[in-house]
Design an enzyme around this catalytic site. Structure first.
Site, short mmCIF file in Angstrom:
data_model
loop_
_atom_site.label_atom_id
_atom_site.label_comp_id
_atom_site.label_asym_id
_atom_site.label_seq_id
_atom_site.Cartn_x
_atom_site.Cartn_y
_atom_site.Cartn_z
N SER A 1 -46.98 15.15 -16.09
CA SER A 1 -46.81 14.66 -14.71
C SER A 1 -45.75 15.42 -13.92
CB SER A 1 -46.48 13.17 -14.70
OG SER A 1 -47.63 12.41 -15.03
N ARG B 1 -55.21 17.44 -13.64
CA ARG B 1 -54.34 17.11 -12.52
C ARG B 1 -53.70 18.35 -11.90
NH1 ARG B 1 -51.65 11.61 -12.34
NH2 ARG B 1 -49.76 12.85 -12.26
N SER B 2 -53.45 19.37 -12.70
CA SER B 2 -53.01 20.65 -12.12
C SER B 2 -54.06 21.18 -11.16
CB SER B 2 -52.84 21.71 -13.22
OG SER B 2 -51.59 21.60 -13.82
N THR C 1 -54.67 27.56 -21.17
CA THR C 1 -55.97 26.87 -21.16
C THR C 1 -57.08 27.92 -21.18
OG1 THR C 1 -54.95 25.13 -19.85
CG2 THR C 1 -57.36 25.19 -19.88
N GLU D 1 -47.07 18.75 -12.78
CA GLU D 1 -48.12 18.62 -11.76
C GLU D 1 -47.54 18.25 -10.40
OE1 GLU D 1 -50.63 17.07 -15.56
OE2 GLU D 1 -50.02 15.64 -14.02
N HIS E 1 -57.41 25.16 6.13
CA HIS E 1 -56.93 24.63 7.41
C HIS E 1 -56.18 25.71 8.21
CE1 HIS E 1 -56.93 20.30 5.59
NE2 HIS E 1 -58.10 20.61 6.09
N ASP F 1 -46.91 22.79 -1.35
CA ASP F 1 -46.78 22.28 0.01
C ASP F 1 -45.63 22.98 0.74
OD1 ASP F 1 -48.99 20.69 -0.01
OD2 ASP F 1 -47.94 18.81 -0.30
N SER G 1 -51.38 26.28 -14.25
CA SER G 1 -51.54 25.88 -15.64
C SER G 1 -50.19 25.71 -16.28
CB SER G 1 -52.35 26.94 -16.39
OG SER G 1 -52.35 26.66 -17.78
N GLY G 2 -49.84 24.48 -16.63
CA GLY G 2 -48.56 24.21 -17.29
C GLY G 2 -48.37 25.09 -18.50
N SER G 3 -49.35 25.08 -19.39
CA SER G 3 -49.23 25.82 -20.64
C SER G 3 -49.46 27.32 -20.44
CB SER G 3 -50.25 25.31 -21.66
OG SER G 3 -51.56 25.69 -21.28
N GLY G 4 -50.21 27.67 -19.39
CA GLY G 4 -50.56 29.08 -19.19
C GLY G 4 -51.54 29.60 -20.23
N ARG H 1 -55.50 23.31 2.29
CA ARG H 1 -54.54 23.66 3.35
C ARG H 1 -54.71 25.13 3.77
NH1 ARG H 1 -53.93 19.20 4.67
NH2 ARG H 1 -52.07 17.91 4.60
#
Lengths: 186, 186, 186, 186
Positions: free
Chosen positions: A150, A46-47, A91, A153, A60, A161, A86-89, A57
């Site tokens: 969650s 999901r990340s 992976t 992410e 775009h 954004d 990466s949440g954990s940094g 974007r």
């Protein structure tokens, strides 16, 4: 609880997490994006979906952006920027990507819960998002009732954004110009 | 403006949009998910990334979920549910998917800005998210300073994450059980 | 039968099918690739995987190539070429892509079993591969003991690899130069 | 040379390479597929596209198959089989996948040019395809005029299609039954 109550909880968690992101680091990140000739996005699960949304974007906006692992993504060079989400940094496949990027002299930016992670240690710019991590000892300072990663992410996605909006402001770009580059065969 | 100011704007827009989503419709959507033998997610572009994020969480919950267009996605049958995420509700490839799903007797749920769109007219459950649309005459009631369909895509994503929390509550599932099904080879 | 016997059958089927492809049409296809500013590849399922393999080699050759539906694929313009790979020539999402491409003045090339199909009728160049089709009335002249569309998909893939070799010859490009553009972060 | 001449060259190279694949190893590979509860396919670039084509056919045959990295791919367990497609046998992300699979007690099969590679050393079954490799010291015994790893990728793809035919024979499955499971929303 009903859907509205759950979205209120999520928005409160997001407000806490996002207000703890350092705006100066965010500005540094925007500058790295602007300076790079090509921008490569990498992330798992999901990340990774949030990373892809940002890559789209950037396209775009007229920038050369790529997602690591997609069909037409070329080699990164010293003028490129790799953005790792990466949440954990830590992976493993993402650590490999970051190592290879540094080897060729490219810059690396990391969006993470854990700035002391393996990728955090080699990244040129680190954006810390203090959400809990299901995979890391480091848990961030903001607690969450949401499952797994969650909150990270979601925060990553909205942070990126906001970066888009800041880049639009800096470059005087509007939504219509961006919509003109939108994929037109679907 | 800096990143924090932009995220505050985004969160205010999200609060308005999400508080306008009908919680009874959301509950109906949860029930459709629970009743379906298999759940198929479809969406294009950034709407599609949010759809994939939801498909992944459903898999984490032990449900049979698929993304239309991915390698190992089988045929849909009458016991399946197709969830379409489409701001305009009229993206041609998604209209095709919805038509085919109805043909075989499957149920269709739509998350959209425009309930009167072609897919909205044939869907069994429609979740209306009142964000502006870059592709549709219908603009929703909530205005946005964000580019293109960003507010819809963000709202869709958080709506679906709230659905995950409601499904966890109904089924007594916790984050650890879900993390056990998380892809373990990356 | 053992694996070697099966591969011998497959190679005999491929030899018949590929020797029936018109080399003048193949040359016309190479010219369209060379003339296009940007090349977009589209295909569903296993036809799509062969299309992606070709898009990747075009990138290795230094051409601007994209896969329809991937993250950073922009809008097609009048200087673009859409290459559709479709055994039946009638897959709805691919018909949409071809229609949209023609609308903006782009060229369309089709690799197919059925030149009289909806996409065949609007394509500027049609490569006919006479393999059997599981989805079309038209079956090609070459029979196959293989399941579903396998013979078409294999033929399409090798046809496109022969196109790569012809383009390399015409442009004086060698494998080492192409390998230099190969994704270097995996 | 024209397209037909190039495809003749390709088919001659394929005939040499595929006739050098050990049919007993191929049979062992078929047995591993049949014994596994779930089959996970992994590969990068064009090797990965061939791997996806095989994963799709396994799904058509009614087997539980997944592609590593796709949205709804769950964790692998001790009853799973990981099939890695890698010319060099040393692509880092694929080495990680294989290591993790072995850690949980799953079986690993490798299709490769180099059986002495890092993944070759830990795999339970190794299929050697003697094509040249652009990334490895080991070059296989069959020379090729094709660019990069094309001969390996083509051989891998046709080898796997022959495996599908052998599995159909063993399980008494026909093309129509498989077509019934084909994705029906495109």
């Amino acid at each position: 609880m009903n859907n509205r109550e759950y979205t209120e909880i999520i928005l409160r968690e997001l407000s806490k997490t996002l207000s703890a992101v350092d705006p100066l680091k965010a500005e540094e990140f925007c500058e790295r994006i602007e300076k790079a000739e090509e921008i490569f996005l990498a992330g798992a699960g999901r990340s990774g979906f949030a990373a892809k949304g940002f890559a789209m974007r950037l396209m775009h906006m007229g920038k050369k952006s790529y997602v690591v692992g997609e069909t037409c993504t070329p080699n990164i060079t010293e003028n490129g920027l790799l953005v790792v989400c990466s949440g954990s940094g830590s992976t493993k496949s993402l650590v490999n990507h970051a190592d290879k990027a540094k080897e060729v002299g490219a810059k690396v930016a990391l969006i993470t819960i854990d700035p002391d992670s393996p990728i955090g240690k080699i990244a040129d710019t680190v954006i810390e998002i203090p959400a809990p991590s299901p995979k890391s000892a480091r848990q961030g300072n903001v607690s969450s009732v949401q499952p797994m990663g969650s909150l990270f992410e979601q925060s990553e996605s909205l942070f990126l954004d906001a970066v888009v909006m800041r880049l639009m402001e800096k470059e005087g770009m509007d939504s219509d110009a961006m919509f003109g580059r939108h994929a037109n065969m679907e």
